[in-house]
Design a protein around this motif. Structure first.
Motif, PDB file in Angstrom:
ATOM      1  N   LYS A   1       0.995  -1.187  -0.017  1.00 57.80           N
ATOM      2  CA  LYS A   1      -0.049  -0.059  -0.257  1.00 57.80           C
ATOM      3  C   LYS A   1       0.778   1.264   0.014  1.00 57.80           C
ATOM      4  N   ASN A   2       0.142   3.023  -0.942  1.00 60.56           N
ATOM      5  CA  ASN A   2       1.018   3.184  -0.853  1.00 60.56           C
ATOM      6  C   ASN A   2       0.818   4.614   0.040  1.00 60.56           C
ATOM      7  N   PHE A   3       2.060   4.627   1.283  1.00 57.99           N
ATOM      8  CA  PHE A   3       1.331   5.780   1.797  1.00 57.99           C
ATOM      9  C   PHE A   3       2.045   6.914   1.683  1.00 57.99           C
ATOM     10  N   SER A   4       1.573   8.675   1.918  1.00 57.12           N
ATOM     11  CA  SER A   4       2.694   9.510   1.901  1.00 57.12           C
ATOM     12  C   SER A   4       3.454   9.794   2.567  1.00 57.12           C
ATOM     13  N   PHE A   5       5.139   9.945   2.442  1.00 59.15           N
ATOM     14  CA  PHE A   5       6.174   9.599   3.666  1.00 59.15           C
ATOM     15  C   PHE A   5       5.802  11.373   4.589  1.00 59.15           C
ATOM     16  N   SER A   6       5.350  10.968   5.312  1.00 59.34           N
ATOM     17  CA  SER A   6       5.341  12.131   6.418  1.00 59.34           C
ATOM     18  C   SER A   6       5.939  11.378   8.117  1.00 59.34           C
ATOM     19  N   MET A   7       6.556  11.901   8.811  1.00 60.37           N
ATOM     20  CA  MET A   7       7.031  11.904   9.401  1.00 60.37           C
ATOM     21  C   MET A   7       6.009  12.326  10.861  1.00 60.37           C
ATOM     22  N   LEU A   8       4.940  12.551  10.332  1.00 60.81           N
ATOM     23  CA  LEU A   8       3.493  12.294  10.768  1.00 60.81           C
ATOM     24  C   LEU A   8       2.223  11.801  10.773  1.00 60.81           C
ATOM     25  N   ASN A   9       2.496  10.923  10.014  1.00 60.40           N
ATOM     26  CA  ASN A   9       1.703  10.325   9.066  1.00 60.40           C
ATOM     27  C   ASN A   9       1.414   8.880  10.324  1.00 60.40           C
ATOM     28  N   LEU A  10       0.206   9.139  10.404  1.00 54.77           N
ATOM     29  CA  LEU A  10       0.111   7.937  11.893  1.00 54.77           C
ATOM     30  C   LEU A  10       0.635   6.271  11.223  1.00 54.77           C
ATOM     31  N   GLY A  11      -0.065   6.377   9.831  1.00 53.41           N
ATOM     32  CA  GLY A  11      -0.581   5.117   8.847  1.00 53.41           C
ATOM     33  C   GLY A  11       0.706   4.839   8.887  1.00 53.41           C
ATOM     34  N   PHE A  12       1.993   5.498   8.228  1.00 51.42           N
ATOM     35  CA  PHE A  12       3.079   5.408   7.532  1.00 51.42           C
ATOM     36  C   PHE A  12       4.093   4.799   8.576  1.00 51.42           C
ATOM     37  N   VAL A  13       4.090   5.679  10.270  1.00 50.98           N
ATOM     38  CA  VAL A  13       4.668   4.899  11.025  1.00 50.98           C
ATOM     39  C   VAL A  13       3.765   3.239  11.466  1.00 50.98           C
ATOM     40  N   LEU A  14       2.992   2.664  11.343  1.00 50.92           N
ATOM     41  CA  LEU A  14       2.422   2.157  11.726  1.00 50.92           C
ATOM     42  C   LEU A  14       2.989   0.548  11.093  1.00 50.92           C
ATOM     43  N   ASN A  15       2.934   1.193   9.762  1.00 53.97           N
ATOM     44  CA  ASN A  15       3.684   0.527   8.495  1.00 53.97           C
ATOM     45  C   ASN A  15       5.047  -0.097   8.695  1.00 53.97           C
ATOM     46  N   VAL A  16       5.626   1.309   8.691  1.00 52.23           N
ATOM     47  CA  VAL A  16       7.598   0.998   9.192  1.00 52.23           C
ATOM     48  C   VAL A  16       7.374   0.254  10.713  1.00 52.23           C
ATOM     49  N   TYR A  17       6.706   0.030  11.867  1.00 48.13           N
ATOM     50  CA  TYR A  17       6.975  -0.353  13.329  1.00 48.13           C
ATOM     51  C   TYR A  17       6.218  -2.376  12.515  1.00 48.13           C
ATOM     52  N   ALA A  18       5.303  -2.403  11.791  1.00 48.54           N
ATOM     53  CA  ALA A  18       5.410  -3.932  11.211  1.00 48.54           C
ATOM     54  C   ALA A  18       5.845  -4.217   9.804  1.00 48.54           C
ATOM     55  N   ASN A  19       6.784  -3.039   9.180  1.00 52.38           N
ATOM     56  CA  ASN A  19       7.236  -3.902   8.176  1.00 52.38           C
ATOM     57  C   ASN A  19       9.014  -2.749   8.453  1.00 52.38           C
ATOM     58  N   PRO A  20       9.793  -2.838   9.039  1.00 47.91           N
ATOM     59  CA  PRO A  20      10.616  -2.044   9.032  1.00 47.91           C
ATOM     60  C   PRO A  20      11.497  -1.248   8.241  1.00 47.91           C
ATOM     61  N   GLU A  21      11.231  -2.113   7.073  1.00 49.20           N
ATOM     62  CA  GLU A  21      12.195  -2.278   5.699  1.00 49.20           C
ATOM     63  C   GLU A  21      11.664  -0.793   4.767  1.00 49.20           C
ATOM     64  N   ALA A  22      10.294  -1.193   4.638  1.00 48.55           N
ATOM     65  CA  ALA A  22       9.371   0.177   4.218  1.00 48.55           C
ATOM     66  C   ALA A  22      10.178   1.602   4.552  1.00 48.55           C
ATOM     67  N   ALA A  23      10.726   2.286   5.118  1.00 50.29           N
ATOM     68  CA  ALA A  23      10.969   3.375   5.905  1.00 50.29           C
ATOM     69  C   ALA A  23      12.172   3.463   4.997  1.00 50.29           C
ATOM     70  N   ASP A  24      12.920   2.413   3.794  1.00 51.98           N
ATOM     71  CA  ASP A  24      13.491   2.885   2.514  1.00 51.98           C
ATOM     72  C   ASP A  24      12.438   3.012   1.565  1.00 51.98           C
ATOM     73  N   VAL A  25      11.853   4.493   1.954  1.00 52.89           N
ATOM     74  CA  VAL A  25      11.125   4.914   0.772  1.00 52.89           C
ATOM     75  C   VAL A  25      11.396   4.804  -1.295  1.00 52.89           C
ATOM     76  N   ASP A  26      13.042   5.250  -0.533  1.00 55.65           N
ATOM     77  CA  ASP A  26      13.141   5.138  -2.575  1.00 55.65           C
ATOM     78  C   ASP A  26      13.722   4.181  -2.531  1.00 55.65           C
ATOM     79  N   LYS A  27      14.049   2.844  -1.974  1.00 54.35           N
ATOM     80  CA  LYS A  27      14.610   1.755  -2.135  1.00 54.35           C
ATOM     81  C   LYS A  27      16.406   1.780  -2.965  1.00 54.35           C
ATOM     82  N   SER A  28      16.504   3.135  -2.153  1.00 53.07           N
ATOM     83  CA  SER A  28      18.341   3.041  -2.044  1.00 53.07           C
ATOM     84  C   SER A  28      19.091   2.443  -1.581  1.00 53.07           C
ATOM     85  N   LYS A  29      18.226   1.179  -0.639  1.00 51.64           N
ATOM     86  CA  LYS A  29      19.546   0.447  -0.200  1.00 51.64           C
ATOM     87  C   LYS A  29      20.157   1.078   1.117  1.00 51.64           C
ATOM     88  N   VAL A  30      20.158   2.553   1.041  1.00 52.21           N
ATOM     89  CA  VAL A  30      20.684   3.173   2.164  1.00 52.21           C
ATOM     90  C   VAL A  30      19.924   3.915   3.273  1.00 52.21           C
TER      91      VAL A  30
END
Length: 213
Positions: free
Chosen positions: A103-132
């Motif tokens: 699911k696509n989430f708008s990237f915002s540090m205040l977006n609770l849905g995105f934070v929850l997604n990162v909590y469940a899937n830490p790799e989702a934090a690498d939004v640009d898939k740069s491997k950094v």
């Protein structure tokens, strides 16, 4: 209480909170996602700040509450969080089911849905898939990891445990856990499901029970 006991007590608490950071960074390592040292500092800075806020608020309120109430309040908070961490895997599966990994989430540090997604899937934090993991990308991960610290900090702070010692150890141990987890994950070099979140739950339960014995 002796200095050695204070140090041991603070160290056990900080390690319990840092286990999630170790697991997350291990996952990044196995997926070859690099965490630059500046991002490590940013993650631990946010986590330590949230922990400090919880500790200081708890310490402040604890000074106005009867001893018996502070002891039981601390116990209930730590016991509840310990139980939550024991069932951490099930909670993450529920979040993944409802959020959806793709699911696509708008990237915002205040977006609770995105934070929850990162909590469940830490790799989702690498939004640009740069491997950094950039500093900007590390903020949602830090928030996901730090929310536990905010709650635990309040529960511990209200019981008048040494606040500043915990804050100092939190930052140092957190940095070491992320660096160690990333390094170890890189050495494994394959997708391994490291599920030890329950261990922090056990530690929190022990801390909660020891507070009323």
């Amino acid at each position: 209480m002796s200095l050695l006991m204070l140090l041991l007590q603070a160290l056990v608490l900080v390690v319990a909170l840092a286990i999630d950071a170790f697991v997350c960074s291990f996952g990044y390592g196995t997926n070859k996602i690099k965490i630059p040292f500046r991002s490590v500092l940013a993650i631990n800075g946010v986590c330590t700040l949230l922990l400090a806020i919880g500790l200081l608020i708890g310490d402040l309120l604890g000074g106005f509450m009867p001893l018996e109430i502070t002891v039981w309040t601390s116990f209930l908070i730590l016991f509840f969080l310990g139980m939550v961490k024991i069932f951490d895997s099930a909670i993450k599966k529920i979040i993944r089911k409802h959020n959806g990994i793709n699911k696509n989430f708008s990237f915002s540090m205040l977006n609770l849905g995105f934070v929850l997604n990162v909590y469940a899937n830490p790799e989702a934090a690498d939004v640009d898939k740069s491997k950094v993991l950039s500093i900007r990308e590390s903020i949602p991960l830090a928030l996901a990891l730090g929310l536990d610290g905010l709650s635990v900090g309040f529960g511990v702070g209200i019981a008048a445990i040494n606040v500043w010692l915990i804050i100092l150890l939190s930052f140092v141990i957190g940095v070491l856990m992320i660096l160690g987890g990333s390094w170890f994950g890189n050495k494994v070099a394959q997708a391994v499901d490291l599920d030890i979140g329950w261990l922090s739950g056990i530690i929190l339960l022990v801390i909660a029970l020891s507070g009323i014995v």
